[in-house]
Scaffold this motif. Structure first.
Motif, PDB file in Angstrom:
ATOM      1  N   MET A 106       0.823  -1.203   0.000  1.00 37.13           N
ATOM      2  CA  MET A 106       0.000   0.000   0.000  1.00 37.13           C
ATOM      3  C   MET A 106       0.864   1.263   0.000  1.00 37.13           C
ATOM      4  N   ILE A 107       1.980   1.225   0.736  1.00 34.74           N
ATOM      5  CA  ILE A 107       2.897   2.376   0.756  1.00 34.74           C
ATOM      6  C   ILE A 107       3.479   2.617  -0.631  1.00 34.74           C
ATOM      7  N   LEU A 108       3.934   1.539  -1.278  1.00 38.98           N
ATOM      8  CA  LEU A 108       4.537   1.681  -2.606  1.00 38.98           C
ATOM      9  C   LEU A 108       3.504   2.121  -3.641  1.00 38.98           C
ATOM     10  N   TYR A 109       2.297   1.574  -3.560  1.00 38.32           N
ATOM     11  CA  TYR A 109       1.258   1.966  -4.511  1.00 38.32           C
ATOM     12  C   TYR A 109       0.870   3.434  -4.339  1.00 38.32           C
ATOM     13  N   THR A 110       0.845   3.904  -3.100  1.00 38.04           N
ATOM     14  CA  THR A 110       0.553   5.319  -2.845  1.00 38.04           C
ATOM     15  C   THR A 110       1.618   6.207  -3.467  1.00 38.04           C
ATOM     16  N   VAL A 111       2.888   5.792  -3.319  1.00 37.38           N
ATOM     17  CA  VAL A 111       3.991   6.556  -3.919  1.00 37.38           C
ATOM     18  C   VAL A 111       3.865   6.569  -5.436  1.00 37.38           C
ATOM     19  N   VAL A 112       3.533   5.419  -6.028  1.00 37.19           N
ATOM     20  CA  VAL A 112       3.379   5.334  -7.485  1.00 37.19           C
ATOM     21  C   VAL A 112       2.294   6.294  -7.980  1.00 37.19           C
ATOM     22  N   ILE A 113       1.159   6.324  -7.291  1.00 37.14           N
ATOM     23  CA  ILE A 113       0.051   7.194  -7.707  1.00 37.14           C
ATOM     24  C   ILE A 113       0.441   8.668  -7.573  1.00 37.14           C
ATOM     25  N   ILE A 114       1.037   9.036  -6.446  1.00 35.76           N
ATOM     26  CA  ILE A 114       1.417  10.442  -6.224  1.00 35.76           C
ATOM     27  C   ILE A 114       2.457  10.898  -7.240  1.00 35.76           C
ATOM     28  N   LYS A 116      -0.823  17.886 -21.578  1.00 34.24           N
ATOM     29  CA  LYS A 116      -2.001  18.613 -22.066  1.00 34.24           C
ATOM     30  C   LYS A 116      -3.284  17.839 -21.809  1.00 34.24           C
ATOM     31  N   ASN A 117      -3.174  16.513 -21.613  1.00 38.54           N
ATOM     32  CA  ASN A 117      -4.352  15.676 -21.334  1.00 38.54           C
ATOM     33  C   ASN A 117      -4.451  15.332 -19.852  1.00 38.54           C
ATOM     34  N   PHE A 118      -3.838  16.157 -19.019  1.00 34.08           N
ATOM     35  CA  PHE A 118      -3.781  15.847 -17.582  1.00 34.08           C
ATOM     36  C   PHE A 118      -5.177  15.699 -16.973  1.00 34.08           C
ATOM     37  N   VAL A 119      -6.101  16.574 -17.342  1.00 42.04           N
ATOM     38  CA  VAL A 119      -7.443  16.560 -16.751  1.00 42.04           C
ATOM     39  C   VAL A 119      -8.164  15.245 -17.044  1.00 42.04           C
ATOM     40  N   ILE A 120      -7.901  14.675 -18.233  1.00 38.58           N
ATOM     41  CA  ILE A 120      -8.542  13.412 -18.616  1.00 38.58           C
ATOM     42  C   ILE A 120      -7.757  12.226 -18.084  1.00 38.58           C
ATOM     43  N   MET A 121      -6.430  12.317 -18.211  1.00 38.98           N
ATOM     44  CA  MET A 121      -5.584  11.174 -17.887  1.00 38.98           C
ATOM     45  C   MET A 121      -5.483  10.937 -16.382  1.00 38.98           C
ATOM     46  N   CYS A 122      -5.448  11.992 -15.580  1.00 36.55           N
ATOM     47  CA  CYS A 122      -5.250  11.851 -14.133  1.00 36.55           C
ATOM     48  C   CYS A 122      -6.344  11.003 -13.474  1.00 36.55           C
ATOM     49  N   PRO A 123      -7.637  11.307 -13.679  1.00 35.17           N
ATOM     50  CA  PRO A 123      -8.669  10.456 -13.055  1.00 35.17           C
ATOM     51  C   PRO A 123      -8.622   9.007 -13.538  1.00 35.17           C
ATOM     52  N   ALA A 124      -8.369   8.818 -14.845  1.00 29.56           N
ATOM     53  CA  ALA A 124      -8.308   7.455 -15.378  1.00 29.56           C
ATOM     54  C   ALA A 124      -7.148   6.680 -14.768  1.00 29.56           C
ATOM     55  N   MET A 125      -5.987   7.343 -14.645  1.00 29.69           N
ATOM     56  CA  MET A 125      -4.819   6.682 -14.080  1.00 29.69           C
ATOM     57  C   MET A 125      -5.038   6.339 -12.609  1.00 29.69           C
ATOM     58  N   ILE A 126      -5.566   7.304 -11.846  1.00 24.79           N
ATOM     59  CA  ILE A 126      -5.784   7.072 -10.423  1.00 24.79           C
ATOM     60  C   ILE A 126      -6.796   5.945 -10.203  1.00 24.79           C
ATOM     61  N   ALA A 127      -7.884   5.960 -10.968  1.00 29.57           N
ATOM     62  CA  ALA A 127      -8.924   4.932 -10.814  1.00 29.57           C
ATOM     63  C   ALA A 127      -8.382   3.542 -11.136  1.00 29.57           C
ATOM     64  N   SER A 128      -7.656   3.419 -12.263  1.00 33.81           N
ATOM     65  CA  SER A 128      -7.120   2.110 -12.650  1.00 33.81           C
ATOM     66  C   SER A 128      -6.066   1.631 -11.661  1.00 33.81           C
ATOM     67  N   GLN A 129      -5.233   2.551 -11.154  1.00 36.06           N
ATOM     68  CA  GLN A 129      -4.198   2.169 -10.188  1.00 36.06           C
ATOM     69  C   GLN A 129      -4.813   1.718  -8.868  1.00 36.06           C
ATOM     70  N   ILE A 130      -5.863   2.403  -8.434  1.00 35.43           N
ATOM     71  CA  ILE A 130      -6.516   2.006  -7.180  1.00 35.43           C
ATOM     72  C   ILE A 130      -7.161   0.626  -7.319  1.00 35.43           C
ATOM     73  N   MET A 131      -7.809   0.381  -8.465  1.00 31.45           N
ATOM     74  CA  MET A 131      -8.424  -0.928  -8.693  1.00 31.45           C
ATOM     75  C   MET A 131      -7.370  -2.031  -8.731  1.00 31.45           C
ATOM     76  N   LEU A 132      -6.248  -1.753  -9.394  1.00 32.31           N
ATOM     77  CA  LEU A 132      -5.160  -2.733  -9.438  1.00 32.31           C
ATOM     78  C   LEU A 132      -4.590  -2.974  -8.052  1.00 32.31           C
ATOM     79  N   ALA A 133      -4.483  -1.909  -7.260  1.00 35.32           N
ATOM     80  CA  ALA A 133      -3.972  -2.048  -5.890  1.00 35.32           C
ATOM     81  C   ALA A 133      -4.885  -2.952  -5.066  1.00 35.32           C
ATOM     82  N   ILE A 134      -6.202  -2.779  -5.232  1.00 37.34           N
ATOM     83  CA  ILE A 134      -7.156  -3.619  -4.498  1.00 37.34           C
ATOM     84  C   ILE A 134      -7.047  -5.076  -4.935  1.00 37.34           C
TER      85      ILE A 134
END
Length: 290
Positions: A74-82, A92-110
């Motif tokens: 969980m510590i390493l996954y938190t660092v990866v996301i941050i 330039k696609n930060f607004v779109i990419m950030c939520p998608a990346m965070i959501a997929s990373q959290i699901m993978l972490a679970i």
């Protein structure tokens, strides 16, 4: 959860690939490979875990597990996301990419957390059973329980075998690609992107090491009562002594866990994986230099 994780990953692939240098075919191939690798793991591992739980025949509600691997993951996954959010902040696609990346990373972490907990539950159950046997004084009960442990570890090997092949191979490939990507972006001066990949390597190493250690501890636990059985054989009659020696021979012939028979899985396997990762990393760097 799986069907939520996959669309998020697919949605972020084209956006992510825009940030990958087009003049580096190795980097492009690596980027696509790691996404396909993660999707393959996400789809295949739950079924393999269900097979493992079925083979182990344990009660998941009554078995305790160690929380240290989960906490470190969980510590390493938190660092990866941050670090990932910081790395793509200027995109330039930060607004779109950030939520998608965070959501997929959290699901993978679970999902990966569920994998680690399941491994730990299955292995802890067997180790606890072998440890409890050391307190048994009756020869006949010790012999009977030892044979049950042999039967149980054979079932565990059947359950672990395809899972070990899938996870060790996939995470080894992911480590090679992330190591190369981290060094590549470090050379370009993109330090947060590089740190994101290097942290991912540490996370994959943790998963591989925890899996290998769990299997090795189970295999070692099988032999925990061998000295006790030998001492019992010295005081037993000929018939009982023959039974004890037969049990000892069966335990001795039990080999370690394997990945579908392709290779043995023990603590030396971890160093072998690291060595292979370094070798392939050097080859990829050499290919890129040419």
């Amino acid at each position: 959860m799986i069907w939520f994780c996959i669309p998020m990953g697919l949605f972020s692939i084209p956006i992510y690939l825009e940030s990958v240098p087009k003049n580096n075919p190795v980097m492009m191939a690596s980027s696509v490979t790691i996404y396909l690798n993660l999707m393959a793991m996400t789809l295949s591992t739950p079924g393999l875990l269900a097979n493992l739980v079925e083979k182990s025949e344990i009660d998941l509600d009554d078995t305790k597990y160690s929380k240290k691997w989960v906490a470190m993951l969980m510590i390493l996954y938190t660092v990866v996301i941050i670090v990932g959010v910081i790395a793509y902040y200027q995109s330039k696609n930060f607004v779109i990419m950030c939520p998608a990346m965070i959501a997929s990373q959290i699901m993978l972490a679970i999902l990966i957390t569920a994998y680690l907990i399941t491994f730990n539950l299955v292995c802890t159950s067997f180790i606890a059973e072998a440890t409890d046997l050391t307190k048994e004084d009756k020869v006949t009960v010790t012999i009977s329980c030892s044979m049950n442990l042999v039967k149980k570890i054979r079932m565990l090997k059947r359950g672990f075998s395809p899972l070990l092949l899938s996870m060790l191979v996939n995470y080894s490939v992911s480590m090679i690609i992330c190591s190369y990507s981290g060094l590549y972006f470090l050379k370009l001066g993109k330090y947060f992107t590089s740190l994101n990949y290097i942290t991912s390597v540490a996370m994959y190493l943790l998963i591989v090491y925890s899996l290998i250690c769990s299997c090795d501890e189970v295999f070692q636990a099988l032999s925990a009562n061998n000295d006790k059985l030998r001492k019992m054989s010295l005081m037993a009659d000929d018939d009982m002594k023959h039974k004890i020696l037969t049990v000892l021979e069966i335990i001795r012939e039990e080999g370690p866990f394997t990945a579908l028979g392709f290779f043995d899985v023990d603590k030396s396997t971890f160093m072998t994986i690291i060595g292979c990762t370094i070798n392939y990393l050097v080859i990829m760097l050499s290919f890129n230099a040419t």
